[in-house]
Design an enzyme around this catalytic site. Structure first.
Site, PDB file in Angstrom:
ATOM      1  N   GLU A 110     -21.173 -31.903  58.728  1.00  0.00           N
ATOM      2  CA  GLU A 110     -19.990 -32.171  59.558  1.00  0.00           C
ATOM      3  C   GLU A 110     -20.193 -33.484  60.307  1.00  0.00           C
ATOM      4  O   GLU A 110     -21.294 -33.744  60.834  1.00  0.00           O
ATOM      5  CB  GLU A 110     -19.822 -31.003  60.545  1.00  0.00           C
ATOM      6  CG  GLU A 110     -18.417 -30.586  60.773  1.00  0.00           C
ATOM      7  CD  GLU A 110     -17.720 -30.035  59.517  1.00  0.00           C
ATOM      8  OE1 GLU A 110     -17.046 -30.834  58.828  1.00  0.00           O
ATOM      9  OE2 GLU A 110     -17.838 -28.846  59.251  1.00  0.00           O
ATOM     10  N   THR A 126     -20.594 -36.233  59.091  1.00  0.00           N
ATOM     11  CA  THR A 126     -21.532 -37.094  58.351  1.00  0.00           C
ATOM     12  C   THR A 126     -20.796 -38.034  57.404  1.00  0.00           C
ATOM     13  O   THR A 126     -21.327 -39.065  57.024  1.00  0.00           O
ATOM     14  CB  THR A 126     -22.500 -36.222  57.509  1.00  0.00           C
ATOM     15  OG1 THR A 126     -21.731 -35.214  56.852  1.00  0.00           O
ATOM     16  CG2 THR A 126     -23.561 -35.568  58.375  1.00  0.00           C
ATOM     17  N   GLY A 168      -4.107 -27.460  62.655  1.00  0.00           N
ATOM     18  CA  GLY A 168      -5.125 -27.506  63.709  1.00  0.00           C
ATOM     19  C   GLY A 168      -6.215 -26.474  63.533  1.00  0.00           C
ATOM     20  O   GLY A 168      -6.971 -26.189  64.456  1.00  0.00           O
ATOM     21  N   GLU A 175      -4.087 -42.091  56.742  1.00  0.00           N
ATOM     22  CA  GLU A 175      -4.472 -41.423  58.002  1.00  0.00           C
ATOM     23  C   GLU A 175      -5.011 -42.440  59.012  1.00  0.00           C
ATOM     24  O   GLU A 175      -4.723 -42.365  60.203  1.00  0.00           O
ATOM     25  CB  GLU A 175      -5.500 -40.330  57.702  1.00  0.00           C
ATOM     26  CG  GLU A 175      -5.759 -39.454  58.894  1.00  0.00           C
ATOM     27  CD  GLU A 175      -6.047 -38.004  58.525  1.00  0.00           C
ATOM     28  OE1 GLU A 175      -5.742 -37.581  57.399  1.00  0.00           O
ATOM     29  OE2 GLU A 175      -6.579 -37.308  59.394  1.00  0.00           O
ATOM     30  N   ASP A 177     -12.213 -34.855  53.470  1.00  0.00           N
ATOM     31  CA  ASP A 177     -11.079 -33.934  53.324  1.00  0.00           C
ATOM     32  C   ASP A 177     -10.229 -34.284  52.107  1.00  0.00           C
ATOM     33  O   ASP A 177      -9.836 -33.415  51.330  1.00  0.00           O
ATOM     34  CB  ASP A 177     -10.196 -33.964  54.572  1.00  0.00           C
ATOM     35  CG  ASP A 177     -10.959 -33.554  55.804  1.00  0.00           C
ATOM     36  OD1 ASP A 177     -12.084 -33.043  55.648  1.00  0.00           O
ATOM     37  OD2 ASP A 177     -10.445 -33.738  56.921  1.00  0.00           O
ATOM     38  N   TYR A 227     -12.749 -37.785  68.339  1.00  0.00           N
ATOM     39  CA  TYR A 227     -13.215 -38.067  66.975  1.00  0.00           C
ATOM     40  C   TYR A 227     -13.526 -39.560  66.845  1.00  0.00           C
ATOM     41  O   TYR A 227     -14.604 -39.950  66.411  1.00  0.00           O
ATOM     42  CB  TYR A 227     -12.134 -37.655  65.967  1.00  0.00           C
ATOM     43  CG  TYR A 227     -12.564 -37.765  64.539  1.00  0.00           C
ATOM     44  CD1 TYR A 227     -13.137 -36.692  63.879  1.00  0.00           C
ATOM     45  CD2 TYR A 227     -12.428 -38.971  63.844  1.00  0.00           C
ATOM     46  CE1 TYR A 227     -13.553 -36.796  62.559  1.00  0.00           C
ATOM     47  CE2 TYR A 227     -12.850 -39.089  62.532  1.00  0.00           C
ATOM     48  CZ  TYR A 227     -13.402 -37.991  61.893  1.00  0.00           C
ATOM     49  OH  TYR A 227     -13.824 -38.115  60.585  1.00  0.00           O
TER      50      TYR A 227
END
Ligand code: GLA
Length: 390
Positions: A38, A40, A126, A164, A176, A226
């Site tokens: 995660e 990474t 979410g 994004e 993702d 983030y």
């Protein structure tokens, strides 16, 4: 979903749209889970995701106009009207995923013409299962097919990621979108985000099942934090690479090298980097464990990953920690951790199939008592990535 079900729920003024809609193409774009690795991906590291059996369904039709498009979301019961000659970011977040993809495609080709699209989502927003990548990739995949754009799967992955970055403003990594498009049924992907080399590993978790527990919490600070984490990691690289020109990301830094620079780093920067370095090593160990059938070891690595995310990377929250704590002494749950960007969403758990029912009753009651929030759950399986439905 059937036309009449959609019609029942939708706003009067959009009903003509559904009534006159003729599906030319249906695309399924799934959400994803990540077993380990995660935060990474944007550090050029390793991840271990796969697509799941919950998805967004896109129906497309060409509308024979040159540049007018309509995109209707059943989740929001909202219609987005788009003029392909004037694509601009919107105030509405969900619209920016759509507009961002169209914008990125327009930089590559002008073959997209007027189309209509109906979007029906089974993915909770979410929840950390990446409804956003599913939205981007499904749209890109569908447009690629109906307008014969000639984009490869990797093109679709990368342009969706850029959408994004540029339209939504989250500087996400590649995980993702890669998982949403490239996954295969019953497999887990071991992805090297530096080279995009990947290996498909059999998802043999028997007798354990993959259970997602949704905190039903999603903090608005997730996106800004983030980007902050990303900057913190880049800062460490910047400091260390001054004397080591071959270092371009945390992937290139060992824990020993990091330790040599400890006094030049703040405690926060040191913690962030050490988490990423350790997590990369855990992913590789986890892939070996899965291939060797050592599920207990695999699960322990998941717990360690969570503790790193909680204490060093600081992207967890009390609700996620509660769920992981609750499972830790239960021998039937061999692994549990927060999943995705953090600050809410789901935990991913490996639970013995005979213990699931009982455990869900207990954990839901305990969670409700602690936070006065309903905990929701679902069992999922590694599934095929974005694809056309016959
Ligand atoms: C989000 C991002 C991914 C990844 C995860 C954390 O899901 O979109 O690129 O960084 O967070 O692992």
């Amino acid at each position: 979903m059937y036309k009449d079900q959609i019609l029942k729920r939708m706003n009067e003024r959009h009903k003509d749209f559904i009534n006159s809609f003729t599906k030319e193409l249906v695309v399924h774009s799934p959400g994803r889970i990540n077993f380990i690795g995660e935060h990474t991906d944007y550090n050029n590291g390793f991840v271990m995701p796969t697509a799941i059996d919950k998805k967004i369904v896109f129906s497309f039709q060409k509308n024979n106009s040159e540049h007018q498009c309509k995109v209707y979301s059943t989740t929001y019961d909202k219609m987005l009207d788009i003029d392909l000659t004037n694509v601009q970011p919107s105030e509405e977040e969900w619209e920016n995923y759509i507009l961002g993809v169209i914008y990125e495609i327009s930089k590559i080709t002008n073959k997209v013409k007027g189309f209509d699209c109906l979007i029906e989502s089974q993915l909770p927003i979410g929840a950390g299962i990446s409804s956003s990548a599913a939205l981007e990739c499904g749209l890109a995949y569908g447009l690629n097919t109906i307008f014969d754009l000639g984009l490869s799967n990797i093109d679709i992955v990368e342009l969706s990621q850029r959408a994004e970055h540029n339209y939504v403003g989250t500087k996400c990594g590649i995980m993702d979108q890669f998982a949403s498009v490239m996954s295969l049924d019953k497999k887990v992907i071991l992805l090297d985000c530096k080279t995009q080399e990947h290996r498909l590993i059999e998802a043999n978790f028997d007798p354990y099942k993959i259970v997602l527990l949704n905190t039903n919490i999603s903090h608005s600070l997730a996106s800004s934090e983030y980007n902050t984490r990303r900057e913190e990691c880049e800062k460490v690289v910047q400091i260390i690479s001054k004397e080591n020109k071959n270092i371009t990301s945390l992937r290139d830094i060992s824990i020993n090298v990091l330790d040599n620079y400890k006094d030049q780093l703040t405690a926060t920067h040191y913690n962030r980097a050490s988490y990423v370095i350790e997590e990369n090593a855990r992913v590789l160990q986890a892939s070996e464990s899965l291939e060797n059938g050592d599920l207990n070891r695999f699960g322990q690595l998941m717990y360690q990953s969570h503790r790193g995310l909680q204490h060093l990377y600081a992207v967890s929250c009390p609700e996620l920690d509660f769920l992981v704590d609750f499972s830790e002494d239960n021998a039937q749950i061999i692994g549990s951790r927060m999943m995705g960007g953090g600050f809410g969403g789901c935990t991913i758990n490996l639970i013995h199939q005979d213990a699931i029912e009982d455990y869900l009753v207990k954990v839901k009651a305990a969670y409700k008592k602690q936070f006065n929030i309903e905990l929701t759950s679902f069992i999922t399986v590694p599934s095929q990535g974005t694809s056309i439905q016959a």
